[in-house]
Design an enzyme around this catalytic site. Structure first.
Site, PDB file in Angstrom:
ATOM      1  N   ASP A  16      26.460  17.448 -46.879  1.00 14.68           N
ATOM      2  CA  ASP A  16      26.474  17.798 -48.306  1.00 14.68           C
ATOM      3  C   ASP A  16      27.818  18.419 -48.704  1.00 14.68           C
ATOM      4  OD1 ASP A  16      25.342  17.923 -50.827  1.00 14.68           O
ATOM      5  OD2 ASP A  16      24.514  19.924 -50.505  1.00 14.68           O
ATOM      6  N   HIS A  33      33.139  10.924 -51.632  1.00 11.86           N
ATOM      7  CA  HIS A  33      32.338  10.204 -50.635  1.00 11.86           C
ATOM      8  C   HIS A  33      33.250   9.487 -49.628  1.00 11.86           C
ATOM      9  CE1 HIS A  33      28.776  11.333 -52.701  1.00 11.86           C
ATOM     10  NE2 HIS A  33      28.974  10.559 -53.757  1.00 11.86           N
ATOM     11  N   LEU A 128      26.218   6.727 -27.467  1.00 16.48           N
ATOM     12  CA  LEU A 128      25.676   7.509 -28.581  1.00 16.48           C
ATOM     13  C   LEU A 128      24.851   6.589 -29.475  1.00 16.48           C
ATOM     14  CD1 LEU A 128      25.776  10.159 -30.440  1.00 16.48           C
ATOM     15  CD2 LEU A 128      27.634   9.004 -31.636  1.00 16.48           C
TER      16      LEU A 128
HETATM   17  C1  IPE Z   1      21.002  15.939 -49.646  1.00 16.84           C
HETATM   18  O1  IPE Z   1      22.009  16.296 -50.531  1.00 16.84           O
HETATM   19  C2  IPE Z   1      21.031  14.485 -49.352  1.00 16.84           C
HETATM   20  C3  IPE Z   1      22.184  14.016 -48.596  1.00 16.84           C
HETATM   21  C4  IPE Z   1      23.133  14.743 -48.083  1.00 16.84           C
HETATM   22  C5  IPE Z   1      22.211  12.614 -48.389  1.00 16.84           C
HETATM   23  P1  IPE Z   1      21.747  16.420 -52.096  1.00 16.84           P
HETATM   24  O2  IPE Z   1      22.982  17.008 -52.671  1.00 16.84           O
HETATM   25  O3  IPE Z   1      21.289  15.139 -52.644  1.00 16.84           O
HETATM   26  O4  IPE Z   1      20.535  17.425 -52.135  1.00 16.84           O
HETATM   27  P2  IPE Z   1      20.205  18.598 -53.156  1.00 16.84           P
HETATM   28  O5  IPE Z   1      20.248  18.005 -54.538  1.00 16.84           O
HETATM   29  O6  IPE Z   1      21.223  19.651 -52.935  1.00 16.84           O
HETATM   30  O7  IPE Z   1      18.838  19.045 -52.724  1.00 16.84           O
HETATM   31  C1  IPE Z   2      26.344  14.593 -50.296  1.00 22.29           C
HETATM   32  O1  IPE Z   2      27.294  15.143 -51.119  1.00 22.29           O
HETATM   33  C2  IPE Z   2      26.407  13.078 -50.289  1.00 22.29           C
HETATM   34  C3  IPE Z   2      25.276  12.437 -50.950  1.00 22.29           C
HETATM   35  C4  IPE Z   2      24.202  13.028 -51.385  1.00 22.29           C
HETATM   36  C5  IPE Z   2      25.371  10.986 -51.128  1.00 22.29           C
HETATM   37  P1  IPE Z   2      26.996  15.443 -52.647  1.00 22.29           P
HETATM   38  O2  IPE Z   2      27.445  14.267 -53.439  1.00 22.29           O
HETATM   39  O3  IPE Z   2      25.595  15.874 -52.849  1.00 22.29           O
HETATM   40  O4  IPE Z   2      27.979  16.661 -52.887  1.00 22.29           O
HETATM   41  P2  IPE Z   2      27.737  17.913 -53.836  1.00 22.29           P
HETATM   42  O5  IPE Z   2      26.505  18.593 -53.352  1.00 22.29           O
HETATM   43  O6  IPE Z   2      27.602  17.377 -55.212  1.00 22.29           O
HETATM   44  O7  IPE Z   2      28.957  18.749 -53.654  1.00 22.29           O
HETATM   45 MG    MG Z   3      24.741  17.745 -52.806  1.00 23.55          MG
END
Ligand code: IPE
Ligand code: IPE
Ligand code: MG
Length: 232
Positions: A16, A33, A128
């Site tokens: 995240d 990303h 892995l």
């Molecule tokens: C969790 O992150 C899902 C992934 C890392 C794929 P999100 O950013 O989507 O989750 P929330 O909104 O903080 O719960």
């Molecule tokens: C996690 O990073 C990746 C996905 C959920 C695809 P985020 O896109 O949720 O990043 P933040 O939480 O907005 O910083």
């Molecule tokens: Mg996020």
């Protein structure tokens, strides 16, 4: 050099922080990303170095389908490119790749590439196993497992262990789960498999997560006493 973890373990990561990383640099979310995919590669390399048996990455959740179309499209394109760029090298390094989740909506090109990645890295004795949760939600996985059991009309008793085989996620218990980005929640990741997992939450945004910080998470894990409810 950080200490090497002696025994193979199953690590899961909620990757995240890509969005916040991009925003802090005034870049597009897709660039965030893209940076996140670079971190994936570094963490895969470090996992091999530490003899981790399985690494399960949360790449996209069921809830993430509610994100803007442009972001989802960007993720799909990055996924296709990453498979093209990285699968030959990963295969060379002994990495077996599995995807799981409801990822059909990424489209036929992505589906083709996912199948290619899985087929091409289907090696006998992988160093892995890299599992990627894509369009995955823990709750719907449990519910669909229950429905599979009902529909199979099978009369054999389901055990805690046999229940795993009805789940879509091809993974057993996780030993360690790391979430980057500072939030302390599971966000519908592998609910059944996380029952007794050690949870580590780090502030670092995923694109900034380094091999050194990952190694220190692994070392923290091996210093943790796990008693599983027993008095030891
Ligand atoms: C969790 O992150 C899902 C992934 C890392 C794929 P999100 O950013 O989507 O989750 P929330 O909104 O903080 O719960
Ligand atoms: C996690 O990073 C990746 C996905 C959920 C695809 P985020 O896109 O949720 O990043 P933040 O939480 O907005 O910083
Ligand atoms: Mg996020």
């Amino acid at each position: 050099m950080p200490k090497i973890v002696p025994k193979p373990i199953h690590v899961g990561i909620i990757m995240d922080g890509n969005g916040r990383w991009a925003r802090s640099k005034k870049l597009s979310t897709t660039s965030g990303h893209e940076a996140g995919i670079k971190t994936v590669r570094l963490i895969v390399e470090e996992s091999i170095r530490h003899s981790i048996a399985s690494l399960t990455l949360y790449a996209f959740s069921t809830e993430n389908w509610q994100r803007p179309k442009s972001e989802i499209l960007g993720i799909g394109k990055l996924l296709i490119q990453a498979i093209k760029d990285q699968v030959p090298e990963l295969k060379e390094e002994g990495v077996k790749i599995n995807f799981f989740g409801q990822y059909k909506k990424f489209g036929s090109h992505a589906l083709k590439m996912i199948k290619f990645a899985e087929d091409d890295t289907n090696i006998k004795k992988p160093k892995l196993i890299l599992n990627i949760a894509l369009g995955y939600g823990g709750r719907s996985d449990i519910v669909s497992a229950v429905n599979k059991i009902i529909n199979s009309k099978q009369t054999k008793k389901i055990t805690e262990s046999s229940f795993f085989s009805y789940l879509d996620a091809p993974v057993r218990e996780l030993d360690l789960m790391i979430r980057t980005g500072g939030d302390k929640r599971i966000s519908n990741f592998l609910l059944y498999q996380l029952a007794y997992t050690e949870l580590l939450f780090v502030e670092t945004l995923w694109p900034n997560f380094s091999q050194t910080e990952y190694a220190s998470c692994l070392n923290k894990f091996i210093r943790t006493k796990r008693s599983f409810g027993k008095r030891i």
